[in-house]
Motif scaffolding. Structure first.
Motif, mmCIF file in Angstrom:
data_model
loop_
_atom_site.group_PDB
_atom_site.id
_atom_site.type_symbol
_atom_site.label_atom_id
_atom_site.label_comp_id
_atom_site.label_asym_id
_atom_site.label_seq_id
_atom_site.Cartn_x
_atom_site.Cartn_y
_atom_site.Cartn_z
ATOM 1 N N LEU A 15 9.562 9.250 3.849
ATOM 2 C CA LEU A 15 8.325 8.494 3.643
ATOM 3 C C LEU A 15 7.177 9.398 3.248
ATOM 4 C CD1 LEU A 15 8.477 5.946 6.596
ATOM 5 C CD2 LEU A 15 8.664 5.428 4.164
ATOM 6 N N ILE A 16 7.100 10.561 3.885
ATOM 7 C CA ILE A 16 6.040 11.514 3.552
ATOM 8 C C ILE A 16 6.179 11.965 2.109
ATOM 9 C CG2 ILE A 16 5.170 13.837 4.013
ATOM 10 C CD1 ILE A 16 5.880 13.318 6.986
ATOM 11 N N PHE A 26 -6.441 9.275 -3.007
ATOM 12 C CA PHE A 26 -7.285 8.628 -2.017
ATOM 13 C C PHE A 26 -7.966 9.669 -1.150
ATOM 14 C CE2 PHE A 26 -4.053 5.584 -3.117
ATOM 15 C CZ PHE A 26 -4.752 4.396 -3.196
ATOM 16 N N ALA A 27 -9.125 9.316 -0.601
ATOM 17 C CA ALA A 27 -9.796 10.201 0.337
ATOM 18 C C ALA A 27 -8.925 10.370 1.572
ATOM 19 C CB ALA A 27 -11.146 9.615 0.731
ATOM 20 N N ILE A 58 -2.361 4.394 9.118
ATOM 21 C CA ILE A 58 -1.965 5.435 8.171
ATOM 22 C C ILE A 58 -2.548 5.125 6.795
ATOM 23 C CG2 ILE A 58 0.131 6.044 9.430
ATOM 24 C CD1 ILE A 58 1.735 4.390 7.438
ATOM 25 N N GLN A 59 -2.369 6.081 5.889
ATOM 26 C CA GLN A 59 -2.940 5.978 4.547
ATOM 27 C C GLN A 59 -2.300 4.844 3.755
ATOM 28 O OE1 GLN A 59 -5.375 8.243 3.099
ATOM 29 N NE2 GLN A 59 -5.459 6.464 1.773
ATOM 30 N N THR A 60 -3.140 4.053 3.086
ATOM 31 C CA THR A 60 -2.623 3.059 2.150
ATOM 32 C C THR A 60 -2.195 3.759 0.870
ATOM 33 O OG1 THR A 60 -4.840 2.645 1.293
ATOM 34 C CG2 THR A 60 -4.071 1.229 3.100
ATOM 35 N N THR A 61 -1.329 3.110 0.105
ATOM 36 C CA THR A 61 -0.792 3.766 -1.087
ATOM 37 C C THR A 61 -1.111 3.026 -2.386
ATOM 38 O OG1 THR A 61 1.336 2.653 -0.739
ATOM 39 C CG2 THR A 61 1.093 4.877 0.157
ATOM 40 N N THR A 62 -1.743 1.855 -2.296
ATOM 41 C CA THR A 62 -2.156 1.141 -3.505
ATOM 42 C C THR A 62 -3.569 0.625 -3.312
ATOM 43 O OG1 THR A 62 -1.443 -1.077 -2.831
ATOM 44 C CG2 THR A 62 0.237 0.367 -3.832
ATOM 45 N N GLY A 63 -4.226 0.317 -4.420
ATOM 46 C CA GLY A 63 -5.595 -0.174 -4.345
ATOM 47 C C GLY A 63 -5.724 -1.512 -3.653
ATOM 48 N N ASN A 64 -4.675 -2.352 -3.743
ATOM 49 C CA ASN A 64 -4.726 -3.674 -3.128
ATOM 50 C C ASN A 64 -4.308 -3.662 -1.665
ATOM 51 O OD1 ASN A 64 -5.595 -5.157 -5.447
ATOM 52 N ND2 ASN A 64 -3.532 -4.980 -6.286
ATOM 53 N N PRO A 76 11.927 3.306 16.728
ATOM 54 C CA PRO A 76 12.459 2.758 15.472
ATOM 55 C C PRO A 76 11.359 2.576 14.437
ATOM 56 C CG PRO A 76 13.489 1.676 17.322
ATOM 57 C CD PRO A 76 12.414 2.551 17.902
ATOM 58 N N THR A 77 11.642 2.956 13.206
ATOM 59 C CA THR A 77 10.625 3.037 12.164
ATOM 60 C C THR A 77 10.274 1.662 11.601
ATOM 61 O OG1 THR A 77 11.511 5.190 11.555
ATOM 62 C CG2 THR A 77 9.994 4.173 10.005
ATOM 63 N N ALA A 78 8.980 1.343 11.592
ATOM 64 C CA ALA A 78 8.505 0.072 11.056
ATOM 65 C C ALA A 78 7.074 0.242 10.575
ATOM 66 C CB ALA A 78 8.586 -1.019 12.118
ATOM 67 N N GLU A 79 6.666 -0.629 9.678
ATOM 68 C CA GLU A 79 5.306 -0.611 9.149
ATOM 69 C C GLU A 79 4.785 -2.029 8.973
ATOM 70 O OE1 GLU A 79 4.780 1.560 5.560
ATOM 71 O OE2 GLU A 79 5.339 3.492 6.431
ATOM 72 N N CYS A 80 3.472 -2.171 9.018
ATOM 73 C CA CYS A 80 2.787 -3.411 8.664
ATOM 74 C C CYS A 80 1.623 -3.070 7.745
ATOM 75 C CB CYS A 80 2.258 -4.138 9.898
ATOM 76 S SG CYS A 80 3.499 -5.003 10.885
ATOM 77 N N ALA A 81 1.341 -3.952 6.808
ATOM 78 C CA ALA A 81 0.228 -3.730 5.888
ATOM 79 C C ALA A 81 -0.403 -5.060 5.514
ATOM 80 C CB ALA A 81 0.704 -2.996 4.633
ATOM 81 N N VAL A 82 -1.669 -5.009 5.142
ATOM 82 C CA VAL A 82 -2.383 -6.179 4.631
ATOM 83 C C VAL A 82 -2.777 -5.879 3.192
ATOM 84 C CG1 VAL A 82 -4.354 -7.722 4.880
ATOM 85 C CG2 VAL A 82 -3.264 -6.750 6.921
ATOM 86 N N ILE A 83 -2.338 -6.737 2.278
ATOM 87 C CA ILE A 83 -2.587 -6.567 0.848
ATOM 88 C C ILE A 83 -3.422 -7.758 0.369
ATOM 89 C CG2 ILE A 83 -1.510 -6.394 -1.431
ATOM 90 C CD1 ILE A 83 1.012 -5.375 0.183
ATOM 91 N N VAL A 84 -4.517 -7.487 -0.285
ATOM 92 C CA VAL A 84 -5.398 -8.544 -0.768
ATOM 93 C C VAL A 84 -5.678 -8.327 -2.250
ATOM 94 C CG1 VAL A 84 -7.545 -9.799 -0.408
ATOM 95 C CG2 VAL A 84 -6.475 -8.614 1.518
ATOM 96 N N LYS A 85 -5.425 -9.383 -3.034
ATOM 97 C CA LYS A 85 -5.670 -9.314 -4.471
ATOM 98 C C LYS A 85 -6.664 -10.399 -4.876
ATOM 99 C CE LYS A 85 -0.986 -7.711 -5.644
ATOM 100 N NZ LYS A 85 0.230 -8.022 -6.440
#
Length: 206
Positions: A15-16, A26-27, A58-64, A76-85
């Protein structure tokens, strides 16, 4: 579970590597352990979200992608994200019209085509209805993979989508990660309750 935990460091390493290039644009964002509600105000409409206890921001990887969290190291490895377009053609739609668009997007074949743009081996496991901050939402369970230098990285997860005025599309995505579909499924099962509840804690601050 022991075998699952032993694979955590390998997944984390990939992932890294996988996000290193994107992070350069990104900053810097110091990873913090999220215990309380976080307000994200870099939108036309800000929102608040409460991640699972002890998960890291953690750091987001896209603008949205507006905010992103990861399960604690050693679990156990898991992630959650919120994406807004912002979708310009929907900008003048009323909320009732946006609800109709949301319902129309629940067709499994359409969902499969949409997710195939970002995943390999996509499978739609089920769909249903829900809500996000009082708005009608579609809930999709899916699995798929993305190519990495170390092989296919699988996701087994849940996506909740809704649309709100003025023409905003919200996607709340959570998933377990692994180098096999079964490993990703086990990670999802471990965090399933927390990931399902993640979308219910999102509040749109209108």
């Amino acid at each position: 579970m022991t075998g699952l935990i032993l694979n955590i460091s390998r997944i984390s390493t990939v992932l890294i590597r996988y996000i290193f290039f994107a992070m350069a644009f990104f900053a810097p964002l110091r990873a913090v352990y999220a215990e309380e509600t976080i307000v994200v105000d870099n939108l036309p409409i800000p929102f608040s979200v409460k991640p699972p206890e002890s998960w890291r921001q953690i750091q987001t990887t896209t603008g949205n992608s507006r905010v992103r969290f990861s399960s604690p190291s050693g679990t156990p490895t898991a992630e959650c994200a919120v994406i807004v377009k912002e979708i310009s053609i929907l900008k003048n739609f009323s909320q009732d019209e946006l609800d109709s668009v949301t319902l129309e997007s629940s067709d499994p074949s359409l969902l499969s085509n949409q997710l195939s743009s970002g995943y390999n081996n996509i499978q739609i496991l089920g769909t249903g209805s829900g809500s996000v901050s009082g708005h009608l939402a579609i809930v999709v369970r899916y699995t798929g993979s993305t190519g990495t230098p170390d092989g296919e990285l699988w996701t087994y997860g849940i996506i909740t989508t809704t649309k709100t005025t003025p023409g905003l599309s919200w996607t709340i995505s959570c998933g377990g990660l692994g180098f096999t579909q079964e490993e990703a499924k086990k990670c999802f099962s471990y965090w399933q309750s927390e990931m399902v509840n993640f979308s219910t804690h999102l509040k749109i601050l209108e």
